[in-house]
Design an enzyme around this catalytic site. Sequence first.
Site, PDB file in Angstrom:
ATOM      1  N   ARG A  61      18.833  17.323   0.356  1.00 44.20           N
ATOM      2  CA  ARG A  61      18.070  18.410  -0.288  1.00 44.20           C
ATOM      3  C   ARG A  61      17.777  18.048  -1.736  1.00 44.20           C
ATOM      4  O   ARG A  61      16.672  18.302  -2.244  1.00 44.20           O
ATOM      5  CB  ARG A  61      18.864  19.719  -0.214  1.00 44.20           C
ATOM      6  CG  ARG A  61      18.916  20.338   1.167  1.00 44.20           C
ATOM      7  CD  ARG A  61      19.772  21.608   1.162  1.00 44.20           C
ATOM      8  NE  ARG A  61      19.320  22.581   0.186  1.00 44.20           N
ATOM      9  CZ  ARG A  61      20.091  23.580  -0.276  1.00 44.20           C
ATOM     10  NH1 ARG A  61      21.340  23.693   0.133  1.00 44.20           N
ATOM     11  NH2 ARG A  61      19.609  24.443  -1.135  1.00 44.20           N
ATOM     12  N   GLN A 102      17.393  32.337  -7.958  1.00 43.20           N
ATOM     13  CA  GLN A 102      18.447  32.011  -6.986  1.00 43.20           C
ATOM     14  C   GLN A 102      18.282  30.561  -6.541  1.00 43.20           C
ATOM     15  O   GLN A 102      19.106  30.027  -5.813  1.00 43.20           O
ATOM     16  CB  GLN A 102      18.345  32.916  -5.759  1.00 43.20           C
ATOM     17  CG  GLN A 102      18.493  34.388  -6.069  1.00 43.20           C
ATOM     18  CD  GLN A 102      18.194  35.224  -4.854  1.00 43.20           C
ATOM     19  OE1 GLN A 102      19.068  35.496  -4.039  1.00 43.20           O
ATOM     20  NE2 GLN A 102      16.935  35.613  -4.715  1.00 43.20           N
ATOM     21  N   HIS A 133      22.468  30.732  -9.153  1.00 45.31           N
ATOM     22  CA  HIS A 133      23.214  29.999  -8.121  1.00 45.31           C
ATOM     23  C   HIS A 133      23.369  28.522  -8.464  1.00 45.31           C
ATOM     24  O   HIS A 133      23.609  27.701  -7.583  1.00 45.31           O
ATOM     25  CB  HIS A 133      22.522  30.153  -6.747  1.00 45.31           C
ATOM     26  CG  HIS A 133      22.501  31.563  -6.259  1.00 45.31           C
ATOM     27  ND1 HIS A 133      21.649  32.001  -5.276  1.00 45.31           N
ATOM     28  CD2 HIS A 133      23.231  32.647  -6.629  1.00 45.31           C
ATOM     29  CE1 HIS A 133      21.854  33.298  -5.047  1.00 45.31           C
ATOM     30  NE2 HIS A 133      22.808  33.724  -5.870  1.00 45.31           N
ATOM     31  N   ASN A 170       5.760  38.945  -1.544  1.00 44.79           N
ATOM     32  CA  ASN A 170       6.370  38.314  -0.372  1.00 44.79           C
ATOM     33  C   ASN A 170       5.390  38.433   0.798  1.00 44.79           C
ATOM     34  O   ASN A 170       4.792  39.497   0.974  1.00 44.79           O
ATOM     35  CB  ASN A 170       7.691  39.048  -0.034  1.00 44.79           C
ATOM     36  CG  ASN A 170       8.604  38.208   0.833  1.00 44.79           C
ATOM     37  OD1 ASN A 170       8.178  37.649   1.844  1.00 44.79           O
ATOM     38  ND2 ASN A 170       9.865  38.104   0.436  1.00 44.79           N
TER      39      ASN A 170
HETATM   40  C1  BV8 Z   1      30.036  36.356  -4.276  1.00 43.38           C
HETATM   41  C2  BV8 Z   1      23.191  28.117  -3.587  1.00 43.38           C
HETATM   42  C3  BV8 Z   1      32.195  37.140  -4.838  1.00 43.38           C
HETATM   43  C4  BV8 Z   1      23.687  27.134  -2.593  1.00 43.38           C
HETATM   44  C5  BV8 Z   1      23.220  30.316  -2.496  1.00 43.38           C
HETATM   45  C6  BV8 Z   1      31.562  37.760   3.153  1.00 43.38           C
HETATM   46  C7  BV8 Z   1      32.322  36.740   2.580  1.00 43.38           C
HETATM   47  C8  BV8 Z   1      32.065  36.241   1.304  1.00 43.38           C
HETATM   48  C9  BV8 Z   1      31.012  36.764   0.579  1.00 43.38           C
HETATM   49  C10 BV8 Z   1      30.258  37.763   1.154  1.00 43.38           C
HETATM   50  C11 BV8 Z   1      30.516  38.276   2.406  1.00 43.38           C
HETATM   51  N1  BV8 Z   1      29.587  39.239   2.681  1.00 43.38           N
HETATM   52  C12 BV8 Z   1      28.754  39.352   1.641  1.00 43.38           C
HETATM   53  C13 BV8 Z   1      29.152  38.474   0.718  1.00 43.38           C
HETATM   54  C14 BV8 Z   1      28.552  38.241  -0.552  1.00 43.38           C
HETATM   55  C15 BV8 Z   1      27.628  37.031  -0.396  1.00 43.38           C
HETATM   56  C16 BV8 Z   1      26.359  37.516   0.244  1.00 43.38           C
HETATM   57  O1  BV8 Z   1      25.603  38.199  -0.400  1.00 43.38           O
HETATM   58  N2  BV8 Z   1      26.150  37.173   1.527  1.00 43.38           N
HETATM   59  C17 BV8 Z   1      24.948  37.637   2.203  1.00 43.38           C
HETATM   60  C18 BV8 Z   1      24.450  36.538   3.145  1.00 43.38           C
HETATM   61  C19 BV8 Z   1      25.297  38.918   2.952  1.00 43.38           C
HETATM   62  N3  BV8 Z   1      27.398  36.553  -1.724  1.00 43.38           N
HETATM   63  C20 BV8 Z   1      28.181  35.586  -2.199  1.00 43.38           C
HETATM   64  O2  BV8 Z   1      29.020  34.986  -1.576  1.00 43.38           O
HETATM   65  C21 BV8 Z   1      27.974  35.283  -3.674  1.00 43.38           C
HETATM   66  N4  BV8 Z   1      29.236  35.289  -4.335  1.00 43.38           N
HETATM   67  O3  BV8 Z   1      29.760  37.410  -3.751  1.00 43.38           O
HETATM   68  O4  BV8 Z   1      31.227  36.098  -4.863  1.00 43.38           O
HETATM   69  C22 BV8 Z   1      33.248  36.698  -5.753  1.00 43.38           C
HETATM   70  C23 BV8 Z   1      33.419  37.375  -6.969  1.00 43.38           C
HETATM   71  C24 BV8 Z   1      34.442  36.976  -7.796  1.00 43.38           C
HETATM   72  C25 BV8 Z   1      35.258  35.892  -7.454  1.00 43.38           C
HETATM   73  C26 BV8 Z   1      35.042  35.205  -6.240  1.00 43.38           C
HETATM   74  C27 BV8 Z   1      34.035  35.604  -5.382  1.00 43.38           C
HETATM   75  C28 BV8 Z   1      27.369  33.902  -3.832  1.00 43.38           C
HETATM   76  C29 BV8 Z   1      25.995  33.894  -3.228  1.00 43.38           C
HETATM   77  C30 BV8 Z   1      25.307  32.577  -3.603  1.00 43.38           C
HETATM   78  C31 BV8 Z   1      25.257  31.661  -2.404  1.00 43.38           C
HETATM   79  N5  BV8 Z   1      24.469  30.470  -2.742  1.00 43.38           N
HETATM   80  N6  BV8 Z   1      22.536  29.223  -2.887  1.00 43.38           N
HETATM   81  C32 BV8 Z   1      22.565  26.402  -1.906  1.00 43.38           C
HETATM   82  O5  BV8 Z   1      21.393  26.592  -2.266  1.00 43.38           O
HETATM   83  O6  BV8 Z   1      22.899  25.627  -1.004  1.00 43.38           O
HETATM   84  S1  BV8 Z   1      22.395  31.584  -1.760  1.00 43.38           S
HETATM   85  C33 BV8 Z   1      20.967  31.063  -1.007  1.00 43.38           C
HETATM   86  O7  BV8 Z   1      20.374  32.246  -0.509  1.00 43.38           O
HETATM   87  C34 BV8 Z   1      19.915  30.457  -1.918  1.00 43.38           C
HETATM   88  O8  BV8 Z   1      20.226  30.511  -3.294  1.00 43.38           O
HETATM   89  C35 BV8 Z   1      18.733  31.384  -1.659  1.00 43.38           C
HETATM   90  O9  BV8 Z   1      17.854  31.453  -2.712  1.00 43.38           O
HETATM   91  C36 BV8 Z   1      19.491  32.638  -1.533  1.00 43.38           C
HETATM   92  C37 BV8 Z   1      18.817  33.887  -1.134  1.00 43.38           C
HETATM   93  O10 BV8 Z   1      17.961  33.607  -0.128  1.00 43.38           O
HETATM   94  P1  BV8 Z   1      16.398  33.710  -0.501  1.00 43.38           P
HETATM   95  O11 BV8 Z   1      16.164  32.977  -1.760  1.00 43.38           O
HETATM   96  O12 BV8 Z   1      15.997  35.120  -0.436  1.00 43.38           O
HETATM   97  O13 BV8 Z   1      15.796  32.842   0.625  1.00 43.38           O
HETATM   98  P2  BV8 Z   1      15.530  33.315   2.122  1.00 43.38           P
HETATM   99  O14 BV8 Z   1      15.281  32.089   2.923  1.00 43.38           O
HETATM  100  O15 BV8 Z   1      16.573  34.301   2.528  1.00 43.38           O
HETATM  101  O16 BV8 Z   1      14.169  34.151   2.003  1.00 43.38           O
HETATM  102  C38 BV8 Z   1      12.994  33.495   1.640  1.00 43.38           C
HETATM  103  C39 BV8 Z   1      11.988  34.597   1.381  1.00 43.38           C
HETATM  104  O17 BV8 Z   1      10.789  33.984   0.914  1.00 43.38           O
HETATM  105  C40 BV8 Z   1      11.630  35.390   2.621  1.00 43.38           C
HETATM  106  O18 BV8 Z   1      11.629  36.773   2.292  1.00 43.38           O
HETATM  107  C41 BV8 Z   1      10.215  34.919   2.950  1.00 43.38           C
HETATM  108  O19 BV8 Z   1       9.434  35.966   3.516  1.00 43.38           O
HETATM  109  C42 BV8 Z   1       9.708  34.567   1.599  1.00 43.38           C
HETATM  110  N7  BV8 Z   1       8.636  33.563   1.566  1.00 43.38           N
HETATM  111  C43 BV8 Z   1       8.386  32.548   2.430  1.00 43.38           C
HETATM  112  N8  BV8 Z   1       7.307  31.854   2.013  1.00 43.38           N
HETATM  113  C44 BV8 Z   1       6.890  32.436   0.850  1.00 43.38           C
HETATM  114  C45 BV8 Z   1       7.734  33.522   0.560  1.00 43.38           C
HETATM  115  N9  BV8 Z   1       7.578  34.302  -0.521  1.00 43.38           N
HETATM  116  C46 BV8 Z   1       6.555  34.024  -1.341  1.00 43.38           C
HETATM  117  N10 BV8 Z   1       5.689  32.995  -1.132  1.00 43.38           N
HETATM  118  C47 BV8 Z   1       5.830  32.193  -0.060  1.00 43.38           C
HETATM  119  N11 BV8 Z   1       4.954  31.184   0.143  1.00 43.38           N
END
Ligand code: BV8
Length: 249
Positions: free
Chosen positions: A71, A106, A124, A218
Amino acid sequence: MIEHLQPAALALAQARHVVVITGAGVSAESGIRTFRDTMEGLWKDFDPARLATPEAFAADPATVTRWYDWRRLGCLAAEPNPGHVALAKLEAWLSETNRTFTLLTQNVDRLHHKAGSRNVIELHGSIIEWRCTRTGRKSTPPNAPFDEFPPRSEAGAPLRPDVVWFGEALPQPALDAAEHAMHTCDLFMSVGTSSVVYPAAGFAELARYRGAPVIEVNPAPTSLTRTATWSLRGRSGQILPHLLNAAMA
Ligand code: BV8
């Protein structure tokens, strides 16, 4: 004709403190796969949400770092698209007119920096920088594939990408800067994110709570669409230049 473009552009023209959050969708038109796109080729059988965790790295550092190296090289080869460029121009225009612009991303691909954005808060982290798992020392590996997996630091310990994995806390300086920007935010824009990952997805809710208009860009509806003030349906590379031109007109 982009529905809601005019009222959104008017709000942007009148705003004094704009905060934008971007997700993987803003880099899609630069050829970088979004997080929830189905993976293809080499990685088609892997789930990003499972690979982007400390547990996966602990269990299989070679596979995780091979995925991130693949990546990383893709991000280094990618070019900003018109959506990135429009956000950099928006920042320049607002600062020329004594207004503020804060870009929360992000994304870990550094394409906003390549497009000329200056005030970028990487919620992130970045895939371009890696850090030693023993000393925490950061380095920027050369634009060439690693020759061993996991790659090793000068201290001889495995290197990991300087990104935030699921279950890891976001960098406190980034969170502090984002929260500071939200205090004065009078217009919030959410671009290219499915708004499912927290705490990043919480900023749009905070903006709404503070009474700031929320613009979403979006091609598909998201969990934010229902509460956004204006939802501009389409690709960011196509919509953002139009939105900026209409606001500057
Ligand atoms: C935290 C870096 C607490 C890495 C990423 C259970 C266990 C543990 C944690 C959790 C849990 N349940 C919930 C959580 C919290 C969790 C979370 O939110 N999970 C979700 C899935 C429910 N969050 C975390 O774990 C965060 N940390 O909570 O820590 C804590 C506090 C104190 C001490 C200790 C711990 C950390 C979250 C960060 C994870 N890392 N990325 C890597 O890149 O490999 S997240 C990853 O998802 C990317 O950063 C990405 O950007 C991000 C979000 O996704 P999107 O960017 O929205 O991308 P996606 O594909 O989903 O969507 C794309 C969109 O684009 C779509 O809507 C599509 O329609 C649109 N699109 C497509 N084409 C276009 C477009 N839009 C415009 N133009 C286009 N052409």
